[in-house]
Design a protein around this motif. Structure first.
Motif, PDB file in Angstrom:
ATOM      1  N   THR A  47      71.382 -30.096  27.091  1.00  0.00           N
ATOM      2  CA  THR A  47      71.168 -29.680  25.706  1.00  0.00           C
ATOM      3  C   THR A  47      71.093 -28.167  25.558  1.00  0.00           C
ATOM      4  OG1 THR A  47      68.791 -30.098  26.018  1.00  0.00           O
ATOM      5  CG2 THR A  47      70.078 -31.803  24.937  1.00  0.00           C
ATOM      6  N   ARG A  48      71.020 -27.441  26.659  1.00  0.00           N
ATOM      7  CA  ARG A  48      71.044 -25.976  26.618  1.00  0.00           C
ATOM      8  C   ARG A  48      72.464 -25.437  26.812  1.00  0.00           C
ATOM      9  NH1 ARG A  48      67.000 -24.804  23.986  1.00  0.00           N
ATOM     10  NH2 ARG A  48      66.980 -22.669  24.765  1.00  0.00           N
ATOM     11  N   SER A  49      73.435 -26.330  26.996  1.00  0.00           N
ATOM     12  CA  SER A  49      74.790 -25.893  27.320  1.00  0.00           C
ATOM     13  C   SER A  49      75.763 -26.241  26.196  1.00  0.00           C
ATOM     14  CB  SER A  49      75.257 -26.556  28.620  1.00  0.00           C
ATOM     15  OG  SER A  49      75.541 -27.929  28.399  1.00  0.00           O
ATOM     16  N   ALA A  50      76.980 -25.754  26.323  1.00  0.00           N
ATOM     17  CA  ALA A  50      78.050 -26.124  25.405  1.00  0.00           C
ATOM     18  C   ALA A  50      78.526 -27.542  25.718  1.00  0.00           C
ATOM     19  CB  ALA A  50      79.206 -25.132  25.526  1.00  0.00           C
ATOM     20  N   PRO A  51      79.254 -28.172  24.793  1.00  0.00           N
ATOM     21  CA  PRO A  51      79.780 -29.517  25.071  1.00  0.00           C
ATOM     22  C   PRO A  51      80.734 -29.512  26.259  1.00  0.00           C
ATOM     23  CG  PRO A  51      79.869 -29.024  22.721  1.00  0.00           C
ATOM     24  CD  PRO A  51      79.504 -27.735  23.404  1.00  0.00           C
ATOM     25  N   GLY A  54      62.475 -24.268  32.250  1.00  0.00           N
ATOM     26  CA  GLY A  54      62.160 -23.057  31.499  1.00  0.00           C
ATOM     27  C   GLY A  54      63.151 -22.754  30.395  1.00  0.00           C
ATOM     28  N   LYS A  55      64.012 -23.719  30.073  1.00  0.00           N
ATOM     29  CA  LYS A  55      64.978 -23.629  28.976  1.00  0.00           C
ATOM     30  C   LYS A  55      65.912 -22.409  29.045  1.00  0.00           C
ATOM     31  CE  LYS A  55      63.421 -26.773  25.488  1.00  0.00           C
ATOM     32  NZ  LYS A  55      63.379 -27.029  24.047  1.00  0.00           N
ATOM     33  N   PRO A  56      66.641 -22.255  30.133  1.00  0.00           N
ATOM     34  CA  PRO A  56      67.645 -21.187  30.163  1.00  0.00           C
ATOM     35  C   PRO A  56      68.744 -21.441  29.134  1.00  0.00           C
ATOM     36  CG  PRO A  56      67.988 -22.716  31.978  1.00  0.00           C
ATOM     37  CD  PRO A  56      66.683 -23.109  31.330  1.00  0.00           C
ATOM     38  N   GLU A  57      69.324 -20.377  28.640  1.00  0.00           N
ATOM     39  CA  GLU A  57      70.364 -20.492  27.604  1.00  0.00           C
ATOM     40  C   GLU A  57      71.730 -20.649  28.271  1.00  0.00           C
ATOM     41  OE1 GLU A  57      69.805 -20.908  24.580  1.00  0.00           O
ATOM     42  OE2 GLU A  57      67.785 -20.134  24.221  1.00  0.00           O
ATOM     43  N   VAL A  58      71.967 -21.837  28.798  1.00  0.00           N
ATOM     44  CA  VAL A  58      73.163 -22.074  29.608  1.00  0.00           C
ATOM     45  C   VAL A  58      74.432 -21.796  28.815  1.00  0.00           C
ATOM     46  CG1 VAL A  58      74.398 -23.777  30.995  1.00  0.00           C
ATOM     47  CG2 VAL A  58      71.893 -23.783  30.961  1.00  0.00           C
ATOM     48  N   ARG A  82      71.824 -35.365  22.286  1.00  0.00           N
ATOM     49  CA  ARG A  82      72.445 -34.336  21.444  1.00  0.00           C
ATOM     50  C   ARG A  82      73.686 -33.765  22.117  1.00  0.00           C
ATOM     51  NH1 ARG A  82      67.161 -30.843  19.300  1.00  0.00           N
ATOM     52  NH2 ARG A  82      67.079 -31.771  17.222  1.00  0.00           N
ATOM     53  N   ASN A  83      73.715 -33.814  23.441  1.00  0.00           N
ATOM     54  CA  ASN A  83      74.869 -33.233  24.143  1.00  0.00           C
ATOM     55  C   ASN A  83      75.067 -33.887  25.503  1.00  0.00           C
ATOM     56  OD1 ASN A  83      77.072 -31.464  24.438  1.00  0.00           O
ATOM     57  ND2 ASN A  83      75.838 -29.971  25.552  1.00  0.00           N
ATOM     58  N   GLY A  84      75.005 -35.209  25.534  1.00  0.00           N
ATOM     59  CA  GLY A  84      75.232 -35.875  26.804  1.00  0.00           C
ATOM     60  C   GLY A  84      74.735 -37.301  26.801  1.00  0.00           C
TER      61      GLY A  84
END
Length: 277
Positions: free
Chosen positions: A204-208, A165-169, A242-244
Motif C-alpha cells: 500500500t506504500r507502493s505504486a500499482p 515505519g511506512k517508507p514511501e516506496v 487497496r493495492n494488492g
C-alpha cells in the motif's frame, strides 16, 4: 505455527471509526472474522493478531469480545488514552482478558511529530512496561527521531514498529536521500533489543503492479537490521487490498525472506512477541 501479525476487523455501525467514511470505497463496510478466516485457512495460517482501528476503549472491548468467540485471534492490540489519569487502571482491567497484549495510539494521525515525547504520557509508557504490555508504533518516517528518543527513555518497553515505519516506496528509489534516512533510522532503532518490526504495508506504500523487485531493497534493510528473530510478517488486511491481494503479498514476502528465516518471520517472532498460544 504460521501467524499473520497484523490485521483489522470493524463494524461500521459502532460509529467510532473517524477515518472510515464512504470516501474510503470498498473499505466502508463491515469486516468480520467470517470474512477473514477463509483467507487464513487457504494459506495454512493458524493465528492472527487483530489491531485497533478506532481510538476508543469501546473499540478495544469490541475486539476482545471477538477474540472470545474466535480462537484464531491469538492476540489483541487495543487502544487507551495515553494522557488519561486512569489509564493504568484501564490497562489492569483490559489485562484480565487472556488475549489482550498491548496498545496502539494512532500516531500517524496526530499532527505533532513529537507527541509520544510529551511529559504527560510518560506514566502510561511506564505502566505498559511494568505490566509487560507492548506498544505498537504506528509511525511514518517523520517520527523516526522521536521514536529513537522514546526507546532511549524506556529501554524495557516492548515496541513493535508497524508497517516497516511506512517508507514511501512509490516515491523513493533505493539509495536516494529519503531512502537512506529511513534505512539509517530503522537500523538505529534495531540496535535496541526491545524493538521488533512488522514486515507489512509495503504494497500500500507502493505504486500499482508491484513485484518482488519493488520491495527487495527494503526487505534487505530490515533483515539486516532486525534479523529473523525480530521481524514478523503481516498482511494489514483489509487495508492491503487497496493495492494488492493476500496471496500475492504472502508469496512475494516468502520470495524475499531467506528460506532459512521463514519459520521465525512468518510465525515464531510474532508468537514470542505477542505470547500467542
Amino acid at each position: 505455527m504460521l501467524i499473520d501479525a497484523h490485521h483489522h476487523l470493524w463494524r461500521i455501525a459502532r460509529n467510532d471509526y473517524g477515518w472510515l467514511t464512504p470516501d474510503t470505497g470498498f473499505l466502508y463496510r463491515d469486516y468480520e472474522p467470517a470474512d477473514f478466516k477463509p483467507l487464513l485457512d487457504a494459506h495454512g495460517i493458524e493465528r492472527a493478531v487483530v489491531i485497533q482501528a478506532a481510538p476508543t476503549l469501546a473499540e478495544t472491548d469490541f475486539l476482545l469480545s471477538l477474540a472470545e468467540r474466535h480462537p484464531y485471534l491469538g492476540a489483541v492490540v487495543g487502544w487507551v488514552d495515553f494522557a488519561a489519569r486512569d489509564t493504568p487502571e484501564q490497562l489492569d482491567r483490559l489485562s484480565r482478558h487472556p488475549r489482550f497484549r498491548g496498545v496502539r495510539p494512532m500516531i500517524q494521525d496526530i499532527p505533532e511529530d513529537d507527541w509520544m515525547l510529551r511529559p504527560e504520557l510518560h506514566e502510561t509508557f511506564v505502566a505498559l512496561t511494568e505490566r509487560d504490555l507492548s506498544f505498537d508504533a504506528l509511525i511514518q518516517p517523520r517520527h523516526l527521531r522521536a521514536l529513537l528518543e522514546l526507546v532511549g527513555r524506556h529501554p524495557s518497553l516492548r515496541i513493535a514498529i508497524d508497517h516497516c515505519g511506512k517508507p514511501e516506496v512509490r516515491d523513493w528509489q533505493a539509495g536516494d536521500a529519503s531512502f537512506n534516512a529511513w534505512r539509517d533510522g530503522m537500523t538505529e532503532l534495531a540496535r535496541y533489543s526491545n524493538v521488533v518490526c512488522k514486515l507489512s504495508a509495503l504494497p500500500t506504500r507502493s505504486a500499482p503492479n508491484w513485484t518482488a523487485d519493488t520491495f527487495a531493497a527494503y526487505v534487505d534493510v530490515l533483515m539486516t537490521a532486525f534479523g529473523e528473530t525480530r521481524l514478523m510478517w503481516a498482511s494489514d488486511w483489509p487495508i492491503l487490498e487497496r493495492n494488492g491481494r493476500y496471496a500475492d503479498w504472502l508469496r512475494v514476502a516468502r520470495q524475499l525472506v531467506p528460506e532459512a528465516a521463514h519459520a521465525r518471520v512468518f510465525g515464531a517472532t510474532a508468537q514470542a512477541f505477542y505470547r500467542i498460544e
